[in-house]
Write a protein that holds these residues in place. Structure first.
Motif, PDB file in Angstrom:
ATOM      1  N   ALA A  75      50.691  44.666  44.892  1.00 56.31           N
ATOM      2  CA  ALA A  75      49.789  44.729  46.037  1.00 56.31           C
ATOM      3  C   ALA A  75      49.521  46.167  46.452  1.00 56.31           C
ATOM      4  O   ALA A  75      48.442  46.479  46.949  1.00 56.31           O
ATOM      5  N   GLU A  85      42.959  39.759  49.130  1.00 57.53           N
ATOM      6  CA  GLU A  85      42.974  41.109  48.560  1.00 57.53           C
ATOM      7  C   GLU A  85      41.786  41.332  47.624  1.00 57.53           C
ATOM      8  O   GLU A  85      41.130  42.372  47.680  1.00 57.53           O
ATOM      9  N   TYR A  86      41.512  40.385  46.732  1.00 56.82           N
ATOM     10  CA  TYR A  86      40.438  40.562  45.758  1.00 56.82           C
ATOM     11  C   TYR A  86      39.062  40.526  46.417  1.00 56.82           C
ATOM     12  O   TYR A  86      38.204  41.375  46.135  1.00 56.82           O
ATOM     13  N   GLN A 100      43.350  38.950  57.569  1.00 62.42           N
ATOM     14  CA  GLN A 100      44.396  39.923  57.266  1.00 62.42           C
ATOM     15  C   GLN A 100      44.868  40.664  58.519  1.00 62.42           C
ATOM     16  O   GLN A 100      45.616  41.621  58.429  1.00 62.42           O
ATOM     17  N   LYS A 138      50.060  36.276  55.834  1.00 58.85           N
ATOM     18  CA  LYS A 138      50.196  37.021  54.586  1.00 58.85           C
ATOM     19  C   LYS A 138      51.461  36.578  53.886  1.00 58.85           C
ATOM     20  O   LYS A 138      52.514  36.491  54.490  1.00 58.85           O
ATOM     21  N   GLY A 188      41.527  50.086  49.119  1.00 58.82           N
ATOM     22  CA  GLY A 188      41.410  49.226  47.954  1.00 58.82           C
ATOM     23  C   GLY A 188      39.974  49.035  47.536  1.00 58.82           C
ATOM     24  O   GLY A 188      39.065  49.050  48.360  1.00 58.82           O
ATOM     25  N   HIS A 196      38.315  41.030  49.617  1.00 63.41           N
ATOM     26  CA  HIS A 196      38.217  42.187  50.511  1.00 63.41           C
ATOM     27  C   HIS A 196      37.942  43.460  49.711  1.00 63.41           C
ATOM     28  O   HIS A 196      37.035  44.235  50.046  1.00 63.41           O
ATOM     29  N   GLY A 197      38.693  43.670  48.630  1.00 65.49           N
ATOM     30  CA  GLY A 197      38.501  44.852  47.802  1.00 65.49           C
ATOM     31  C   GLY A 197      37.118  44.920  47.170  1.00 65.49           C
ATOM     32  O   GLY A 197      36.524  45.997  47.084  1.00 65.49           O
ATOM     33  N   TYR A 200      46.941  35.180  49.697  1.00 67.97           N
ATOM     34  CA  TYR A 200      47.099  36.633  49.662  1.00 67.97           C
ATOM     35  C   TYR A 200      46.204  37.253  48.581  1.00 67.97           C
ATOM     36  O   TYR A 200      45.492  38.219  48.834  1.00 67.97           O
ATOM     37  N   HIS A 201      46.237  36.687  47.375  1.00 73.96           N
ATOM     38  CA  HIS A 201      45.419  37.220  46.277  1.00 73.96           C
ATOM     39  C   HIS A 201      43.934  37.124  46.595  1.00 73.96           C
ATOM     40  O   HIS A 201      43.188  38.082  46.383  1.00 73.96           O
TER      41      HIS A 201
END
Length: 179
Positions: A45, A85-86, A155, A34, A102, A88-89, A81-82
């Motif tokens: 974040a 996050e995107y 993650q 990460k 998220g 996964h969300g 990282y982005h």
């Protein structure tokens, strides 16, 4: 009386120490790969966009110079990282899991933007992100639970592993609950 104070002090220190360890391990320690950036990146974040995204909202984001997720990061500056996050969300919309942190609604504009970003950046797990996003662009969500778990594993997830795929009714209820 001194023994009682001693025991109370010992238990208090034990509880505070354990609490500090939990905060350190699960909140402030990033995963192995990460990326941690500026304080602004960390604040970004921590923010969570919830609910469905409308065409109007996407237009407002664009007019404000923001990406389709409502953030300031341009496609050519996306990091692993982005992407984690995107993706996964977005997957939370369609997966069964005990916990979900998220949420970003899956939208063709977001998927296209992320795919275009892959052509402009050098990220470690590029092929995985591309494979997932290409499937989703073609509206193939038959393995979205596996897609979720692949990102969740990157993650270093410990809670919230996907255990299945939501039915269309469950998905609609999930999105409605995020509004």
């Amino acid at each position: 009386m001194k023994k009682m104070i001693g025991y109370t002090l010992f238990i208090t220190l034990l509880v505070v120490g354990a609490g500090g360890w939990v905060v350190q391990k699960y909140i402030f320690t990033p995963g192995e790969d990460k990326e941690v950036g500026s304080p602004e990146d960390l604040r970004e974040a921590e923010e969570v966009i919830t609910g469905a995204v409308s065409e109007e909202e996407l237009d407002r984001y664009e007019e404000a110079g923001k990406n389709p997720f409502g953030k300031d990061t341009p496609a050519d500056e996306l990091t692993d990282y982005h992407y984690k996050e995107y993706i996964h969300g977005m997957s939370h919309q369609k997966v069964e899991a005990s916990k979900k942190w998220g949420f970003y609604e899956i939208h063709p504009e977001r998927i296209t933007w992320l795919l275009e970003g892959l052509d402009q950046t050098d990220v470690e797990h590029k092929q995985l992100y591309k494979d997932i996003l290409v499937k989703w662009k073609e509206e193939d969500f038959s393995t979205i639970d596996e897609d979720h778990n692949a990102i969740w594993n990157l993650q270093n997830g410990t809670i919230g592993k996907a255990t299945g795929i939501l039915s269309p009714t469950e998905e609609k209820e999930y999105i409605e609950g995020k509004k």
